[in-house]
Motif scaffolding. Structure first.
Motif, PDB file in Angstrom:
ATOM      1  N   ASP A 142       0.914  -1.089  -0.089  1.00 12.77           N
ATOM      2  CA  ASP A 142      -0.088   0.020   0.085  1.00 12.77           C
ATOM      3  C   ASP A 142       0.784   1.232  -0.058  1.00 12.77           C
ATOM      4  OD1 ASP A 142      -2.541   1.562   0.426  1.00 12.77           O
ATOM      5  OD2 ASP A 142      -1.237   2.109   2.384  1.00 12.77           O
ATOM      6  N   TYR A 143       1.859   1.362   0.864  1.00  8.14           N
ATOM      7  CA  TYR A 143       2.838   2.425   1.037  1.00  8.14           C
ATOM      8  C   TYR A 143       3.398   2.856  -0.251  1.00  8.14           C
ATOM      9  CZ  TYR A 143       5.379   5.911   3.453  1.00  8.14           C
ATOM     10  OH  TYR A 143       5.753   7.232   4.009  1.00  8.14           O
ATOM     11  N   ARG A 144       3.861   1.671  -1.074  1.00  4.57           N
ATOM     12  CA  ARG A 144       4.628   2.303  -2.417  1.00  4.57           C
ATOM     13  C   ARG A 144       3.512   2.642  -3.274  1.00  4.57           C
ATOM     14  NH1 ARG A 144       5.772   0.646  -7.512  1.00  4.57           N
ATOM     15  NH2 ARG A 144       7.907   0.898  -8.096  1.00  4.57           N
ATOM     16  N   ALA A 145       2.446   2.124  -3.381  1.00  4.57           N
ATOM     17  CA  ALA A 145       1.294   3.065  -4.175  1.00  4.57           C
ATOM     18  C   ALA A 145       0.948   4.386  -3.900  1.00  4.57           C
ATOM     19  CB  ALA A 145       0.009   1.991  -4.036  1.00  4.57           C
ATOM     20  N   ARG A 146       1.098   4.394  -2.596  1.00  2.60           N
ATOM     21  CA  ARG A 146       0.958   5.887  -2.027  1.00  2.60           C
ATOM     22  C   ARG A 146       2.132   7.013  -2.582  1.00  2.60           C
ATOM     23  NH1 ARG A 146      -3.030   6.934   1.745  1.00  2.60           N
ATOM     24  NH2 ARG A 146      -3.867   4.969   2.585  1.00  2.60           N
ATOM     25  N   LEU A 147       3.289   6.322  -2.549  1.00  4.14           N
ATOM     26  CA  LEU A 147       4.376   7.148  -2.915  1.00  4.14           C
ATOM     27  C   LEU A 147       4.487   7.428  -4.217  1.00  4.14           C
ATOM     28  CD1 LEU A 147       7.286   5.237  -0.660  1.00  4.14           C
ATOM     29  CD2 LEU A 147       6.067   7.422  -0.104  1.00  4.14           C
ATOM     30  N   ILE A 148       3.999   6.927  -5.138  1.00  2.00           N
ATOM     31  CA  ILE A 148       4.367   7.059  -6.528  1.00  2.00           C
ATOM     32  C   ILE A 148       2.848   7.248  -7.232  1.00  2.00           C
ATOM     33  CG2 ILE A 148       6.095   5.499  -6.848  1.00  2.00           C
ATOM     34  CD1 ILE A 148       4.572   3.414  -8.202  1.00  2.00           C
ATOM     35  N   GLY A 149       1.595   7.343  -6.556  1.00  2.50           N
ATOM     36  CA  GLY A 149       0.496   7.467  -6.910  1.00  2.50           C
ATOM     37  C   GLY A 149      -0.026   8.864  -7.048  1.00  2.50           C
ATOM     38  N   ASP A 150      -0.880   9.093  -7.626  1.00  9.13           N
ATOM     39  CA  ASP A 150      -1.856  10.531  -7.596  1.00  9.13           C
ATOM     40  C   ASP A 150      -1.741  11.300  -6.389  1.00  9.13           C
ATOM     41  OD1 ASP A 150      -3.241  12.763  -8.395  1.00  9.13           O
ATOM     42  OD2 ASP A 150      -4.990  11.646  -8.937  1.00  9.13           O
ATOM     43  N   ALA A 151      -1.150  12.296  -6.169  1.00  8.72           N
ATOM     44  CA  ALA A 151      -1.185  13.104  -5.146  1.00  8.72           C
ATOM     45  C   ALA A 151      -1.917  14.079  -5.014  1.00  8.72           C
ATOM     46  CB  ALA A 151       0.277  13.595  -4.540  1.00  8.72           C
ATOM     47  N   SER A 152      -3.131  14.104  -5.910  1.00 13.33           N
ATOM     48  CA  SER A 152      -4.090  15.169  -5.880  1.00 13.33           C
ATOM     49  C   SER A 152      -4.983  15.033  -4.724  1.00 13.33           C
ATOM     50  CB  SER A 152      -4.634  15.340  -7.157  1.00 13.33           C
ATOM     51  OG  SER A 152      -5.444  14.052  -7.467  1.00 13.33           O
ATOM     52  N   THR A 153      -4.955  14.187  -4.112  1.00 13.47           N
ATOM     53  CA  THR A 153      -5.953  13.877  -3.018  1.00 13.47           C
ATOM     54  C   THR A 153      -5.192  13.269  -1.979  1.00 13.47           C
ATOM     55  OG1 THR A 153      -6.875  11.912  -3.986  1.00 13.47           O
ATOM     56  CG2 THR A 153      -8.305  13.784  -4.030  1.00 13.47           C
ATOM     57  N   GLN A 154      -4.667  12.069  -2.058  1.00 12.53           N
ATOM     58  CA  GLN A 154      -3.849  11.322  -1.130  1.00 12.53           C
ATOM     59  C   GLN A 154      -2.492  11.798  -1.358  1.00 12.53           C
ATOM     60  OE1 GLN A 154      -3.091   7.234  -1.946  1.00 12.53           O
ATOM     61  NE2 GLN A 154      -2.252   7.611  -4.172  1.00 12.53           N
ATOM     62  N   ALA A 155      -1.852  12.072  -0.143  1.00 19.50           N
ATOM     63  CA  ALA A 155      -0.664  12.542  -0.213  1.00 19.50           C
ATOM     64  C   ALA A 155       0.389  12.068   1.042  1.00 19.50           C
ATOM     65  CB  ALA A 155      -0.629  13.901  -0.051  1.00 19.50           C
ATOM     66  N   VAL A 156       1.799  12.103   1.099  1.00 20.95           N
ATOM     67  CA  VAL A 156       2.539  11.729   2.323  1.00 20.95           C
ATOM     68  C   VAL A 156       3.516  12.825   2.098  1.00 20.95           C
ATOM     69  CG1 VAL A 156       3.692   9.791   3.289  1.00 20.95           C
ATOM     70  CG2 VAL A 156       2.209   9.273   1.555  1.00 20.95           C
ATOM     71  N   ALA A 157       3.736  13.201   3.645  1.00 21.94           N
ATOM     72  CA  ALA A 157       4.872  14.418   3.902  1.00 21.94           C
ATOM     73  C   ALA A 157       5.782  13.466   4.521  1.00 21.94           C
ATOM     74  CB  ALA A 157       4.274  15.439   5.029  1.00 21.94           C
ATOM     75  N   ILE A 158       6.956  13.444   4.008  1.00 23.90           N
ATOM     76  CA  ILE A 158       7.933  12.622   4.441  1.00 23.90           C
ATOM     77  C   ILE A 158       9.234  13.426   4.792  1.00 23.90           C
ATOM     78  CG2 ILE A 158       9.277  10.710   3.757  1.00 23.90           C
ATOM     79  CD1 ILE A 158       7.403  10.073   1.274  1.00 23.90           C
ATOM     80  N   TYR A 159       9.948  12.711   5.967  1.00 24.89           N
ATOM     81  CA  TYR A 159      11.193  13.120   6.000  1.00 24.89           C
ATOM     82  C   TYR A 159      12.204  11.649   6.144  1.00 24.89           C
ATOM     83  CZ  TYR A 159      10.917  17.965   7.161  1.00 24.89           C
ATOM     84  OH  TYR A 159      10.994  19.423   6.967  1.00 24.89           O
ATOM     85  N   ILE A 160      13.358  11.930   6.052  1.00 21.21           N
ATOM     86  CA  ILE A 160      14.263  10.910   5.888  1.00 21.21           C
ATOM     87  C   ILE A 160      15.706  11.123   6.284  1.00 21.21           C
ATOM     88  CG2 ILE A 160      13.122   9.262   4.192  1.00 21.21           C
ATOM     89  CD1 ILE A 160      15.283  10.289   1.890  1.00 21.21           C
ATOM     90  N   ALA A 161      16.497  10.373   6.843  1.00 15.37           N
ATOM     91  CA  ALA A 161      17.863  10.539   7.189  1.00 15.37           C
ATOM     92  C   ALA A 161      18.704   9.642   6.199  1.00 15.37           C
ATOM     93  CB  ALA A 161      17.953  10.349   8.671  1.00 15.37           C
ATOM     94  N   ARG A 162      19.748  10.040   5.856  1.00 12.67           N
ATOM     95  CA  ARG A 162      20.798   9.386   4.999  1.00 12.67           C
ATOM     96  C   ARG A 162      22.121   9.544   5.794  1.00 12.67           C
ATOM     97  NH1 ARG A 162      19.451   7.536   0.186  1.00 12.67           N
ATOM     98  NH2 ARG A 162      17.478   8.310  -0.874  1.00 12.67           N
TER      99      ARG A 162
END
Length: 363
Positions: free
Chosen positions: A109-129
């Motif tokens: 599910d999460y991968r679909a959210r990450l690359i999918g249509d963000a016009s409605t569903q969206a994810v605000a992300i922070y990562i550390a490298r």
């Protein structure tokens, strides 16, 4: 649970792009000392609990300040969906460290959210490298992640999700600022209430320092267990930036004559549905999805979007129109595509006339 464990700020609205990245360097020794002192002070904050009916204190929204600098040897990055499939694969590969169950449900599910249509569903992300051999270029190994899922069209409710740090990099001060950043990004777009579930009492205490308080589950040490190996009782918590303290009984309080509309359920409704089942001490149930206790609704609700896409289920939600113009998911109906007689409905408990009106639009 399998999706969450530890706020920084978002880009100004005029600078946001479909894949905006902001990196912070690691050469800030004076700021780091101040950050350590702040974390030590906040660590003394006691875990706050609340009765669902009493309401939770509001926390202030992000003040727009930059996040604390990362620990030496790391760089933080801000991402907005959609992101490139290769980056989505990198993120879900790291999150697979949650355990074998992650790939089957949450990861898909999460991968679909990450690359999918963000016009409605969206994810605000922070990562550390990790800082790479070439220096502070943001190309080192991805070692930690935190995100908030939300619906761009209805910003009231979001869900803190997939908070994870690679084992070799834990206890280095990564999770707290990543969570802080994801929450601030949600605040900045107008988010009001953020929910989460975690099977870790340690993580629950950390979340309490970010303004989260209990709405259901195992802060008392008993109740349904979390999803991950070694999880204890599932803790369901929420954080609100609204001026009026949040309480589930008030959130779902509707007068007789309330108007409802029906919408086809999809990923954009996840956070609202999670709160719907978490509220009322987790009393929400939905037999067709195997939800026998609302506290453990997260995994079945996450799987539902994939199952709808696969043609296993169809689902609709009843959306209440409130006097202030906000739209609130008040109920859900799920039907099996293989057996039309297999149907389950859940509507938030309340006045009989309101429940009947919500159930009517779902038929």
């Amino acid at each position: 649970g399998s999706r969450k464990e530890a706020s920084c700020t978002s880009l100004p609205p005029g600078e946001r792009t479909p894949e905006s990245i902001v990196s912070w360097g690691v050469h800030h020794s004076v700021q780091q000392v101040a950050c350590v002192a702040l974390i030590a002070l906040r660590a003394s904050t006691p875990l706050r609990q609340m009765a669902t009916s009493a309401g939770a204190p509001a926390v202030g929204p992000s003040d727009g300040a930059a996040p604390p600098p990362p620990p030496s040897g790391y760089v933080f990055q801000r991402l907005d969906t959609p992101i490139a499939p290769e980056l989505a694969d990198e993120i879900t590969s790291v999150l697979a460290g949650f355990g074998p169950h992650f790939a089957a449900v949450f990861g898909r599910d999460y991968r679909a959210r990450l690359i999918g249509d963000a016009s409605t569903q969206a994810v605000a992300i922070y990562i550390a490298r990790e800082v790479s051999e070439e220096g502070d270029d943001g190309k080192g190994e991805l070692v930690a992640h935190a995100g908030v899922l939300y619906n761009r069209a209805q910003l009231t409710v979001g869900a803190l999700f997939n908070v994870f740090t690679v084992e070799a990099h834990r206890r280095r001060g990564l999770s707290t600022p990543l969570v802080h950043g994801a929450l601030a990004a949600f605040d900045a777009v107008g988010g009001k209430v953020c929910v989460l579930g975690t099977g870790s009492a340690h993580a629950a205490k950390m979340y309490s320092r970010e303004g989260f308080v209990r709405i259901a589950g195992g802060l008392a040490g008993s109740g349904p267990k979390g999803y991950n190996p070694g999880d204890g009782c599932e803790h369901i918590m929420q954080r609100s930036t609204m001026a009026t303290p949040f309480a589930a009984v008030d959130h779902y309080a509707l007068a007789e004559g309330a108007e409802f509309e029906v919408e086809v359920a999809d990923r954009r409704h996840f956070a609202d549905l999670a709160l719907l089942f978490f509220a009322n001490e987790g009393a929400g149930t939905l037999d067709i999805l195997g939800i026998s206790h609302g506290v453990l609704a997260e995994e079945p609700l996450t799987a539902l979007a994939c199952d709808i896409e696969a043609g296993k289920f169809s689902a609709t939600v009843a959306v209440a129109k409130t006097p202030g113009g906000a739209r609130r998911v008040h109920g859900i109906r799920v039907q099996s595509c293989a057996d039309s007689a297999a149907i389950s409905t859940y509507v938030y408990p309340g006045p009989a006339a309101v429940q009947a009106a919500a159930a009517l639009v779902l038929k």
